[in-house]
Design a protein around this motif. Structure first.
Motif, PDB file in Angstrom:
ATOM      1  N   MET A 211      71.666 -31.806  74.687  1.00  0.00           N
ATOM      2  CA  MET A 211      71.128 -32.901  73.883  1.00  0.00           C
ATOM      3  C   MET A 211      70.170 -32.371  72.823  1.00  0.00           C
ATOM      4  O   MET A 211      70.180 -32.812  71.679  1.00  0.00           O
ATOM      5  CB  MET A 211      70.371 -33.887  74.776  1.00  0.00           C
ATOM      6  CG  MET A 211      71.237 -34.744  75.654  1.00  0.00           C
ATOM      7  SD  MET A 211      70.210 -35.680  76.810  1.00  0.00           S
ATOM      8  CE  MET A 211      69.012 -36.398  75.684  1.00  0.00           C
ATOM      9  N   LEU A 212      69.341 -31.427  73.239  1.00  0.00           N
ATOM     10  CA  LEU A 212      68.295 -30.900  72.369  1.00  0.00           C
ATOM     11  C   LEU A 212      68.858 -30.309  71.090  1.00  0.00           C
ATOM     12  O   LEU A 212      68.261 -30.415  70.014  1.00  0.00           O
ATOM     13  CB  LEU A 212      67.491 -29.845  73.142  1.00  0.00           C
ATOM     14  CG  LEU A 212      66.189 -29.354  72.542  1.00  0.00           C
ATOM     15  CD1 LEU A 212      65.228 -30.504  72.303  1.00  0.00           C
ATOM     16  CD2 LEU A 212      65.548 -28.326  73.456  1.00  0.00           C
ATOM     17  N   ARG A 213      70.036 -29.709  71.192  1.00  0.00           N
ATOM     18  CA  ARG A 213      70.647 -29.081  70.011  1.00  0.00           C
ATOM     19  C   ARG A 213      71.057 -30.104  68.964  1.00  0.00           C
ATOM     20  O   ARG A 213      71.223 -29.765  67.792  1.00  0.00           O
ATOM     21  CB  ARG A 213      71.850 -28.243  70.438  1.00  0.00           C
ATOM     22  CG  ARG A 213      71.485 -26.969  71.190  1.00  0.00           C
ATOM     23  CD  ARG A 213      72.669 -26.030  71.279  1.00  0.00           C
ATOM     24  NE  ARG A 213      73.709 -26.519  72.161  1.00  0.00           N
ATOM     25  CZ  ARG A 213      73.787 -26.209  73.458  1.00  0.00           C
ATOM     26  NH1 ARG A 213      72.873 -25.445  74.002  1.00  0.00           N
ATOM     27  NH2 ARG A 213      74.771 -26.679  74.199  1.00  0.00           N
TER      28      ARG A 213
ATOM     29  N   LEU B  24      64.300 -27.217  82.332  1.00  0.00           N
ATOM     30  CA  LEU B  24      65.221 -27.867  81.396  1.00  0.00           C
ATOM     31  C   LEU B  24      66.647 -27.694  81.892  1.00  0.00           C
ATOM     32  O   LEU B  24      67.140 -26.581  82.011  1.00  0.00           O
ATOM     33  CB  LEU B  24      65.073 -27.253  80.003  1.00  0.00           C
ATOM     34  CG  LEU B  24      65.878 -27.938  78.894  1.00  0.00           C
ATOM     35  CD1 LEU B  24      65.284 -29.309  78.576  1.00  0.00           C
ATOM     36  CD2 LEU B  24      65.893 -27.077  77.639  1.00  0.00           C
ATOM     37  N   GLY B  25      67.305 -28.816  82.193  1.00  0.00           N
ATOM     38  CA  GLY B  25      68.668 -28.762  82.692  1.00  0.00           C
ATOM     39  C   GLY B  25      69.684 -28.548  81.587  1.00  0.00           C
ATOM     40  O   GLY B  25      69.371 -28.627  80.396  1.00  0.00           O
TER      41      GLY B  25
ATOM     42  N   VAL C 276      75.283 -37.974  71.762  1.00  0.00           N
ATOM     43  CA  VAL C 276      73.983 -37.980  71.073  1.00  0.00           C
ATOM     44  C   VAL C 276      74.166 -38.289  69.591  1.00  0.00           C
ATOM     45  O   VAL C 276      73.413 -39.068  69.002  1.00  0.00           O
ATOM     46  CB  VAL C 276      73.260 -36.627  71.268  1.00  0.00           C
ATOM     47  CG1 VAL C 276      72.020 -36.539  70.375  1.00  0.00           C
ATOM     48  CG2 VAL C 276      72.860 -36.446  72.728  1.00  0.00           C
ATOM     49  N   ARG C 277      75.197 -37.698  68.974  1.00  0.00           N
ATOM     50  CA  ARG C 277      75.441 -37.930  67.541  1.00  0.00           C
ATOM     51  C   ARG C 277      75.826 -39.374  67.258  1.00  0.00           C
ATOM     52  O   ARG C 277      75.580 -39.892  66.167  1.00  0.00           O
ATOM     53  CB  ARG C 277      76.535 -36.983  67.036  1.00  0.00           C
ATOM     54  CG  ARG C 277      76.065 -35.543  66.829  1.00  0.00           C
ATOM     55  CD  ARG C 277      77.101 -34.747  66.054  1.00  0.00           C
ATOM     56  NE  ARG C 277      78.332 -34.570  66.806  1.00  0.00           N
ATOM     57  CZ  ARG C 277      78.615 -33.493  67.547  1.00  0.00           C
ATOM     58  NH1 ARG C 277      77.727 -32.497  67.623  1.00  0.00           N
ATOM     59  NH2 ARG C 277      79.761 -33.409  68.195  1.00  0.00           N
ATOM     60  N   ALA C 278      76.436 -40.044  68.243  1.00  0.00           N
ATOM     61  CA  ALA C 278      76.910 -41.414  68.026  1.00  0.00           C
ATOM     62  C   ALA C 278      75.785 -42.451  68.114  1.00  0.00           C
ATOM     63  O   ALA C 278      75.970 -43.596  67.702  1.00  0.00           O
ATOM     64  CB  ALA C 278      77.993 -41.746  69.054  1.00  0.00           C
ATOM     65  N   LEU C 279      74.647 -42.073  68.638  1.00  0.00           N
ATOM     66  CA  LEU C 279      73.543 -43.017  68.821  1.00  0.00           C
ATOM     67  C   LEU C 279      72.713 -43.170  67.554  1.00  0.00           C
ATOM     68  O   LEU C 279      72.717 -42.296  66.683  1.00  0.00           O
ATOM     69  CB  LEU C 279      72.631 -42.529  69.958  1.00  0.00           C
ATOM     70  CG  LEU C 279      73.244 -42.607  71.355  1.00  0.00           C
ATOM     71  CD1 LEU C 279      72.467 -41.717  72.313  1.00  0.00           C
ATOM     72  CD2 LEU C 279      73.261 -44.047  71.852  1.00  0.00           C
TER      73      LEU C 279
END
Length: 289
Positions: A273-275, A266-267, A240-243
């Motif tokens: 991801m949410l964090r 919520l899986g 997520v951080r790399a996007l």
């Protein structure tokens, strides 16, 4: 009754951004915004004596807060203000969504989260594990995003689990309503078991991700174009951080396979991801009507 789609925004006196995010979505999609403040149902519990003067004061004060806060939405957002009573804030918002036929519930992150990140509080947690309409979570700092920015891109986390078709359908609908580009994203995986050859796993994961994206593109209705991207990392958080993320972006994810039909759950992947997401996340039920 207005034919426009409806959005329920859960408002509290220390609003954490739900109203700002809901306003942006309403403005971009032409939706009617139903701003709801939920008061404890104990105030109307006949078995417990209440102070009618205090109840009246609380209702009047709540109306004042609602009116004052809604002024920030400007004249371009059609809205209605409501006070409802329920056992819990989440329950009141779900009931309001049913009452108004809303397509989305918007709530804010819990207080104390990092700027631009979401921290799940008790209200969001209850909604993200029980609601039967999509739920959007506004990260900390949502009030700082200009209302007229609207929605600049919709990113959909594509997978192969049951419910992927409902997620794609919801993404296409939102892209059409907001006139926004759609990006299909697959996280090629991630959270590798200890001792596994990372290079081989990365190659296999990337090939599978491309397959998933090709299948999703074929499922898009005629006239809807979408870019496609894959992301990889040693963890969900790294990926997520790399996007790249735009300030006006929205991320759509599906519910866990543990979700009851037409309900959210919520899986673990979405929770991770949410964090890290610096933009709002919308969680879609496994199936939609």
């Amino acid at each position: 009754m207005s034919a426009a789609p409806r959005i329920v925004a859960g408002y509290t006196a220390d609003d954490s951004g739900a109203l700002a995010l809901a306003g942006r979505l309403a403005r971009a999609s032409g939706a009617l915004l139903e701003v709801v403040m939920v008061l404890p149902s104990e105030a109307r519990n006949a078995s417990v004596p209440t102070d009618s003067g205090y109840e009246r004061f609380l209702k009047e004060q709540s109306r004042t807060w609602l009116t004052t806060a809604s002024r920030a939405l400007g004249d371009d957002v059609e809205r209605a203000l409501h006070i409802r009573y329920a056992e819990s804030f989440a329950e009141g918002l779900i009931q309001a969504a049913h009452e108004f036929g809303a397509r989305l519930i918007v709530v804010g992150a819990a207080r104390g989260g990092l700027f631009g990140r979401s921290r799940i509080g008790s209200v969001a947690d209850e909604l993200l594990h029980s609601a039967d309409v999509p739920v959007a979570l506004a990260p900390a700092g949502s009030r700082e995003v200009p209302l007229d920015l609207g929605v600049t891109r919709i990113t959909t986390m594509i997978g192969t689990r049951p419910g992927a078709d409902a997620l794609l359908e919801a993404s296409v609908r939102l892209a059409r309503q907001t006139g926004t580009p759609l990006r299909l994203l697959s996280l090629a995986s991630i959270d590798l078991p200890a001792g596994l050859d990372e290079h081989l796993a990365a190659l296999t994961g990337s090939a599978h991700a491309e397959e998933v994206l090709d299948e999703a593109r074929r499922a898009l209705p005629e006239g809807i174009a979408a870019s496609a991207a894959t992301a990889a990392g040693s963890s969900i958080e790294d990926a997520v951080r790399a996007l790249d993320w735009e300030p006006g972006e929205m991320v759509l994810v599906g519910s866990s396979r543990l979700a009851a039909p037409r309900h959210l759950f919520l899986g673990s992947t979405a929770a991770k991801m949410l964090r890290e997401l610096p933009v709002p996340m919308i969680v879609v039920p496994r199936t939609t009507a």
